[in-house]
Design a protein around this motif. Sequence first.
Motif, mmCIF file in Angstrom:
data_model
loop_
_atom_site.group_PDB
_atom_site.id
_atom_site.type_symbol
_atom_site.label_atom_id
_atom_site.label_comp_id
_atom_site.label_asym_id
_atom_site.label_seq_id
_atom_site.Cartn_x
_atom_site.Cartn_y
_atom_site.Cartn_z
ATOM 1 N N PHE A 314 0.846 -1.185 0.000
ATOM 2 C CA PHE A 314 0.000 0.000 0.000
ATOM 3 C C PHE A 314 0.885 1.239 0.000
ATOM 4 C CE2 PHE A 314 -2.305 -3.227 2.540
ATOM 5 C CZ PHE A 314 -3.377 -3.435 1.686
ATOM 6 N N THR A 315 0.401 2.298 -0.617
ATOM 7 C CA THR A 315 1.156 3.544 -0.670
ATOM 8 C C THR A 315 1.474 4.063 0.728
ATOM 9 O OG1 THR A 315 0.218 4.155 -2.807
ATOM 10 C CG2 THR A 315 1.067 5.942 -1.447
ATOM 11 N N HIS A 316 0.496 3.981 1.631
ATOM 12 C CA HIS A 316 0.732 4.518 2.971
ATOM 13 C C HIS A 316 1.744 3.685 3.750
ATOM 14 C CE1 HIS A 316 -2.895 1.963 3.037
ATOM 15 N NE2 HIS A 316 -2.519 1.579 4.246
ATOM 16 N N VAL A 317 1.910 2.418 3.379
ATOM 17 C CA VAL A 317 2.954 1.600 4.013
ATOM 18 C C VAL A 317 4.332 2.103 3.585
ATOM 19 C CG1 VAL A 317 3.976 -0.703 4.160
ATOM 20 C CG2 VAL A 317 1.495 -0.431 4.273
ATOM 21 N N ALA A 318 4.468 2.433 2.298
ATOM 22 C CA ALA A 318 5.741 2.979 1.821
ATOM 23 C C ALA A 318 6.069 4.282 2.550
ATOM 24 C CB ALA A 318 5.675 3.211 0.313
ATOM 25 N N GLY A 319 5.050 5.120 2.761
ATOM 26 C CA GLY A 319 5.271 6.355 3.502
ATOM 27 C C GLY A 319 5.655 6.094 4.950
ATOM 28 N N TYR A 320 5.023 5.110 5.558
ATOM 29 C CA TYR A 320 5.354 4.715 6.931
ATOM 30 C C TYR A 320 6.790 4.212 7.008
ATOM 31 C CZ TYR A 320 5.284 1.467 10.970
ATOM 32 O OH TYR A 320 5.570 0.763 12.111
ATOM 33 N N HIS A 321 7.160 3.355 6.059
ATOM 34 C CA HIS A 321 8.535 2.857 5.999
ATOM 35 C C HIS A 321 9.529 4.009 5.848
ATOM 36 C CE1 HIS A 321 7.544 -1.519 4.566
ATOM 37 N NE2 HIS A 321 7.160 -1.275 5.800
ATOM 38 N N ALA A 322 9.178 4.968 5.010
ATOM 39 C CA ALA A 322 10.080 6.108 4.789
ATOM 40 C C ALA A 322 10.360 6.837 6.092
ATOM 41 C CB ALA A 322 9.470 7.061 3.764
ATOM 42 N N GLY A 323 9.329 7.032 6.901
ATOM 43 C CA GLY A 323 9.515 7.702 8.173
ATOM 44 C C GLY A 323 10.434 6.943 9.105
ATOM 45 N N LEU A 324 10.304 5.612 9.131
ATOM 46 C CA LEU A 324 11.163 4.787 9.981
ATOM 47 C C LEU A 324 12.619 4.871 9.531
ATOM 48 C CD1 LEU A 324 8.971 1.557 10.368
ATOM 49 C CD2 LEU A 324 9.123 3.511 11.914
ATOM 50 N N VAL A 325 12.823 4.808 8.218
ATOM 51 C CA VAL A 325 14.181 4.828 7.691
ATOM 52 C C VAL A 325 14.843 6.191 7.914
ATOM 53 C CG1 VAL A 325 15.508 4.771 5.536
ATOM 54 C CG2 VAL A 325 13.871 2.957 6.041
ATOM 55 N N ILE A 326 14.099 7.256 7.739
ATOM 56 C CA ILE A 326 14.655 8.590 7.985
ATOM 57 C C ILE A 326 15.113 8.721 9.441
ATOM 58 C CG2 ILE A 326 13.934 10.987 8.331
ATOM 59 C CD1 ILE A 326 14.862 10.472 5.541
ATOM 60 N N ARG A 327 14.339 8.192 10.361
ATOM 61 C CA ARG A 327 14.735 8.243 11.778
ATOM 62 C C ARG A 327 16.056 7.518 11.994
ATOM 63 N NH1 ARG A 327 9.834 6.186 15.334
ATOM 64 N NH2 ARG A 327 11.355 6.611 16.998
ATOM 65 N N ALA A 328 16.203 6.389 11.300
ATOM 66 C CA ALA A 328 17.441 5.614 11.464
ATOM 67 C C ALA A 328 18.622 6.278 10.767
ATOM 68 C CB ALA A 328 17.229 4.206 10.910
ATOM 69 N N LEU A 329 18.410 6.780 9.547
ATOM 70 C CA LEU A 329 19.505 7.336 8.756
ATOM 71 C C LEU A 329 20.021 8.659 9.311
ATOM 72 C CD1 LEU A 329 18.382 6.701 5.065
ATOM 73 C CD2 LEU A 329 20.000 5.386 6.426
ATOM 74 N N LEU A 330 19.119 9.523 9.736
ATOM 75 C CA LEU A 330 19.520 10.871 10.132
ATOM 76 C C LEU A 330 19.760 11.024 11.625
ATOM 77 C CD1 LEU A 330 17.254 13.131 7.897
ATOM 78 C CD2 LEU A 330 19.437 12.042 7.359
ATOM 79 N N PHE A 331 19.023 10.263 12.427
ATOM 80 C CA PHE A 331 19.085 10.507 13.870
ATOM 81 C C PHE A 331 19.563 9.289 14.671
ATOM 82 C CE2 PHE A 331 15.675 13.184 12.094
ATOM 83 C CZ PHE A 331 16.218 14.432 12.377
ATOM 84 N N ARG A 332 19.883 8.191 13.955
ATOM 85 C CA ARG A 332 20.361 6.963 14.606
ATOM 86 C C ARG A 332 19.358 6.455 15.643
ATOM 87 N NH1 ARG A 332 23.672 8.462 11.234
ATOM 88 N NH2 ARG A 332 25.893 7.947 11.213
ATOM 89 N N LEU A 333 18.085 6.699 15.406
ATOM 90 C CA LEU A 333 17.046 6.243 16.318
ATOM 91 C C LEU A 333 16.581 4.842 15.920
ATOM 92 C CD1 LEU A 333 14.892 9.486 16.585
ATOM 93 C CD2 LEU A 333 16.491 8.584 18.270
ATOM 94 N N SER A 334 16.371 3.995 16.892
ATOM 95 C CA SER A 334 15.885 2.647 16.624
ATOM 96 C C SER A 334 14.403 2.722 16.290
ATOM 97 C CB SER A 334 16.101 1.755 17.847
ATOM 98 O OG SER A 334 15.606 0.452 17.595
ATOM 99 N N ALA A 335 14.033 2.255 15.117
ATOM 100 C CA ALA A 335 12.641 2.306 14.679
ATOM 101 C C ALA A 335 12.297 0.982 14.009
ATOM 102 C CB ALA A 335 12.434 3.465 13.714
ATOM 103 N N ARG A 336 11.323 0.287 14.572
ATOM 104 C CA ARG A 336 10.942 -1.028 14.054
ATOM 105 C C ARG A 336 9.543 -0.993 13.436
ATOM 106 N NH1 ARG A 336 14.311 -2.361 18.372
ATOM 107 N NH2 ARG A 336 15.742 -4.081 17.927
#
Length: 474
Positions: A314-336
């Motif tokens: 689903f499109t909104h799943v891709a958007g949700y995934h994007a938010g998790l990855v941005i947290r990990a890439l930019l802020f080193r935050l653990s996001a599952r």
Amino acid sequence: MTRLTPDICVIGAGSGGLSVAAAAAAFGVPVVLVERGRMGGDCLNYGCVPSKALIAAAKQAHLMSNGAGFGIAPAEAEVNFRQVMKHVAATIAAIAPNDSVERFTALGVQVIQEEARFTNRRTVIAGDYEIRARRFVVATGSSPLVPPIPGLEDVSYLTNETIFAQTRKPAHLIVVGGGPIGMELAQAHRRLGSAVTVVEALTALGKDDPELTAFALRNIRAEGVDVLEHTKVAGVEKRGRTGVRVHIEDESGARSIDGSHLLIATGRIPNIAALGLDRAGIKHDRRGIKVSDKLRTSNRRVYAIGDVTGGLQFTHVAGYHAGLVIRALLFRLSARENRNIIPWATYTDPEIAHVGLSEEEARKSHRKINILRWPYSENDRAQAERRTEGLIKLVTDRKGRILGASIAGANAGEMINFWALALSRKLSVRDVAGYVAPYPTMTEIGKRAAITYFTETTRRPLVRAVVRILRRFG
């Protein structure tokens, strides 16, 4: 060849990839976005946007001929199919600037319109560019799955990537596949005046609760769509100059159906063939790229999001995934990833929407559950609008915590938002019973369902005895 060394390289400019690129650029992070096709990906160009525009046009035609219940004489809609498709194209065009190369370039993203492939674990080639990034995000989406039907290679057929380019109304559309895409397009085309037959090998809308899909399927059949379930497509062949003949087999034997157009809607496959994943040490299979719950691949430099991971598509799943990855890439935050909070909706009429555990799933994972229901027919707004077909179904644990919610009926896709929030915040039916819903609205249906959780309490002798005692104090 030009070498680029951005902090992040995003492969794929669909919903997820665009979100990652825009967020990274907003924080001043150097980012390269590579896209071989059209900006906006499947959702904008071939999926959510055009299909909902078509459904909206079909709904308008349907409403014109169904006003008798309101005292309004039915009017036969005169459908200009070419103009309907112009409406679809105009909707895409109105949204496209938000996803355009120009906008993302202005945001600070370097956009490369070429096909990307890994040459090793940390290098991607795209046209005349060699990209060595700190991190890569693969967001290449999925494409229509075309099954190995005998004779299919010799006939013209449509998929969701080509059907919206049609400007002539199909006389008889045969849809192979009774999932959400197939059923949405089947009902829309029927409302626009086409004869429609759906051929489904198993059960139509089979991934949703059958108690709820029954409402949609009953209505779709009543509108004239011929839905053939548990039916195998044995082969196809040309019929005349432009038509198609579909050979089918079911419990009653073999026969054939003649149509003017054939739509293949049998699922999706991940876009991974050209990526060179093996060279990058990225594990994958036919379902897509294998990722951890943090969306990281077997190559620690590479993340994958959206359809290409083989999960919920689903499109909104891709958007949700994007938010998790941005947290990990930019802020080193653990996001599952938490799939239990992901809602989805099928935009048939009536709509079907769901979030969390289904009744079947909950019975497998919990010792005791409660099933709470409330019908649309008991809602005043639904009565006023003559939209009384449907119900909401809540699944809770023994303490009343909400485990899942499913809705079949008018505006189900909008109403599920509330329940998605409830699950994400781990709310209980007590929380829902305590909020005030404006009257008259269909959202009251959910609150009424939640209140039924307390029905058993009103019948308990001890509780009744306490009430009697308290009454004596005046």
